[in-house]
Enzyme design. Sequence first.
Site, PDB file in Angstrom:
ATOM      1  N   GLY A 197       0.477  -4.184   0.876  1.00  0.00           N
ATOM      2  CA  GLY A 197      -0.588  -4.821   0.471  1.00  0.00           C
ATOM      3  C   GLY A 197      -0.258  -6.015  -0.302  1.00  0.00           C
TER       4      GLY A 197
ATOM      5  CD  GLN B 186       0.173  -8.794  -5.665  1.00  0.00           C
ATOM      6  OE1 GLN B 186      -0.571  -8.378  -4.620  1.00  0.00           O
ATOM      7  NE2 GLN B 186       1.341  -8.089  -6.014  1.00  0.00           N
TER       8      GLN B 186
ATOM      9  CG  LEU C 259       4.740  -6.338  -3.121  1.00  0.00           C
ATOM     10  CD1 LEU C 259       4.512  -7.150  -1.911  1.00  0.00           C
ATOM     11  CD2 LEU C 259       6.355  -5.684  -2.838  1.00  0.00           C
TER      12      LEU C 259
ATOM     13  CD  GLU D 228      -2.825  -5.191  -2.520  1.00  0.00           C
ATOM     14  OE1 GLU D 228      -2.730  -6.235  -3.406  1.00  0.00           O
ATOM     15  OE2 GLU D 228      -1.946  -4.312  -2.613  1.00  0.00           O
TER      16      GLU D 228
ATOM     17  CG  HIS E  67      -3.378  -7.702  -7.222  1.00  0.00           C
ATOM     18  ND1 HIS E  67      -2.806  -7.987  -8.575  1.00  0.00           N
ATOM     19  CD2 HIS E  67      -2.808  -6.814  -6.667  1.00  0.00           C
ATOM     20  CE1 HIS E  67      -1.603  -7.190  -8.537  1.00  0.00           C
ATOM     21  NE2 HIS E  67      -1.766  -6.594  -7.371  1.00  0.00           N
TER      22      HIS E  67
HETATM   23 NI    NI Z   1      -0.250  -5.036  -6.683  1.00  0.00          NI
END
Ligand code: NI
Length: 183
Positions: A47, A52, A98, A141, A144
Site C-alpha cells: 500500500g 508518501q 515504505l 493507509e 496516512h
Molecule cells: Ni505506511
Amino acid sequence: MGLLDDIVLSPNEALQTECEPIQTIDREVKKLADRMLKIMYAAEGCGLAAPQVGVLKQLVVIDCDYTGKGSKKNPYVLINPSIVTADGDPRDFQEGCLSFPGISVSVTRPSHVVVQAYDLDGDLLQYEAEGNLMAVCLQHEIDHLHGVTMVDHLSPIKRAEALREYDEALSAGARPGETEVEE
Ligand code: NI
C-alpha cells in the site's frame, strides 16, 4: 534516481499533515494513481498513500495480493476513503511502511473494517475485510491521509525504541520496502 527515491521518508511534515479530499477525478488524479502504483510495485509494498509521495491529497493505492515480480496484480485505488466501521477483536500485526525503511513494528488494530471510497471512475465503492492483511492495510493507509503513521499507535517507550531502530536502519542504508537490515 529510481522510483524509490520519490518516497517521502520519516521524519517529514507530509507524513504528519491532514490531507485534502479530492474534488474532481481528473487526468492529474489518474496520473497520480498510476505513478503511485508504479512506485508501490517497485518497492514491493502492499500500500501507498499520496502524502508518501509528497502529495497532500486523499488517495491511496493498495494491492494485498501482489507478492513480487511475476505475481498477479490486483490493484485498488481509493479516493477520499473513509472508515465506516472498525470493530472486531483487536489483532496484532507486524507492520512495515515504505516511509520507515528497515523496521517493522507490532500494531494492534480492530480486526474488521468497512471502508467507503471512490474509484477512478467516480463510483462510490464499499470494501470489507476481516482478520487479514487487507484489514490492516486499509487502516494503515487511511491513517496516512490524516497525518498518522504506524509508530503513532505505539506506547511512548515502544515508539522511542522503534524510532531508534529506524535511525540505525537508515544509517545502515535501508531502502523503502525493506523491513529488516541485512546483517
Ligand atoms: Ni505506511
